[in-house]
Motif scaffolding. Structure first.
Motif, mmCIF file in Angstrom:
data_model
loop_
_atom_site.group_PDB
_atom_site.id
_atom_site.type_symbol
_atom_site.label_atom_id
_atom_site.label_comp_id
_atom_site.label_asym_id
_atom_site.label_seq_id
_atom_site.Cartn_x
_atom_site.Cartn_y
_atom_site.Cartn_z
ATOM 1 N N GLN A 102 -6.051 -3.578 -10.894
ATOM 2 C CA GLN A 102 -7.288 -3.964 -10.233
ATOM 3 C C GLN A 102 -7.594 -5.414 -10.570
ATOM 4 O OE1 GLN A 102 -10.054 -1.179 -11.859
ATOM 5 N NE2 GLN A 102 -9.548 0.410 -10.378
ATOM 6 N N LYS A 106 -3.706 -4.525 1.542
ATOM 7 C CA LYS A 106 -4.933 -4.249 2.286
ATOM 8 C C LYS A 106 -5.277 -2.763 2.228
ATOM 9 C CE LYS A 106 -5.396 -8.455 3.660
ATOM 10 N NZ LYS A 106 -6.407 -9.306 3.160
ATOM 11 N N THR A 107 -5.747 -2.308 1.081
ATOM 12 C CA THR A 107 -6.221 -0.938 0.955
ATOM 13 C C THR A 107 -7.734 -0.960 0.773
ATOM 14 O OG1 THR A 107 -5.906 -0.948 -1.438
ATOM 15 C CG2 THR A 107 -4.063 -0.169 -0.095
ATOM 16 N N LYS A 108 -8.331 0.192 0.881
ATOM 17 C CA LYS A 108 -9.783 0.255 0.754
ATOM 18 C C LYS A 108 -10.240 -0.080 -0.661
ATOM 19 C CE LYS A 108 -10.626 3.585 4.402
ATOM 20 N NZ LYS A 108 -11.148 4.899 4.748
ATOM 21 N N GLN A 109 -9.498 0.390 -1.670
ATOM 22 C CA GLN A 109 -9.943 0.181 -3.035
ATOM 23 C C GLN A 109 -9.384 -1.095 -3.651
ATOM 24 O OE1 GLN A 109 -8.046 3.481 -3.020
ATOM 25 N NE2 GLN A 109 -9.738 4.901 -2.852
ATOM 26 N N SER A 110 -8.454 -1.768 -2.997
ATOM 27 C CA SER A 110 -7.791 -2.964 -3.524
ATOM 28 C C SER A 110 -7.152 -2.667 -4.877
ATOM 29 C CB SER A 110 -8.760 -4.133 -3.631
ATOM 30 O OG SER A 110 -9.157 -4.545 -2.362
#
Length: 124
Positions: A3, A27-31
């Motif tokens: 993260q 490019k994911t929702k949670q990064s």
């Protein structure tokens, strides 16, 4: 699981020792970054201060090689490592170092990072 703010060890001979993740480029929702994910890192400490390809405080792109979080594979097996590691990249997406001391997992081949696999000593 990488993260923003995670400290990563560097496994190549570019001159950096510890970097901190600034942004995960997947490019994911949670990064959240896993093995093979590109991220932007800031150099926190160096191995040697005189002969180094990198400078302290500068931003570089990096590929995550090992994560402490256990990750699953397509064949059902799971793999985890004892530390979070990365390899620094140049702007042309080639490694800054000429040798990789740590392990490089099979997931890097699936993400088209074959140059890293050829420089590595141990492939898992």
């Amino acid at each position: 699981m990488i993260q923003v703010g995670t400290n990563l060890d560097i496994t190549d001979n570019s001159g950096a020792r510890v970097v901190k993740c600034v942004k995960v480029l997947d490019k994911t929702k949670q990064s959240i970054g896993y093995t093979g994910t590109l991220c932007i890192v800031s150099v926190k400490s160096l191995i040697r201060k005189q002969k180094s390809k990198v400078k302290k405080g500068h931003l570089y792109k990096a590929v995550v090689c090992e994560t402490k979080k256990m990750g699953g594979r397509a064949d059902g097996s799971q793999m985890s490592c004892s530390r979070n590691t990365a390899v620094l990249l140049s702007p042309q997406q080639t490694p800054l170092g000429s040798r990789i001391q740590g392990i490089t997992p099979y997931e890097l081949r699936m993400k088209k990072h074959t140059k890293l696999l050829s420089l590595s000593l141990a492939n898992v």
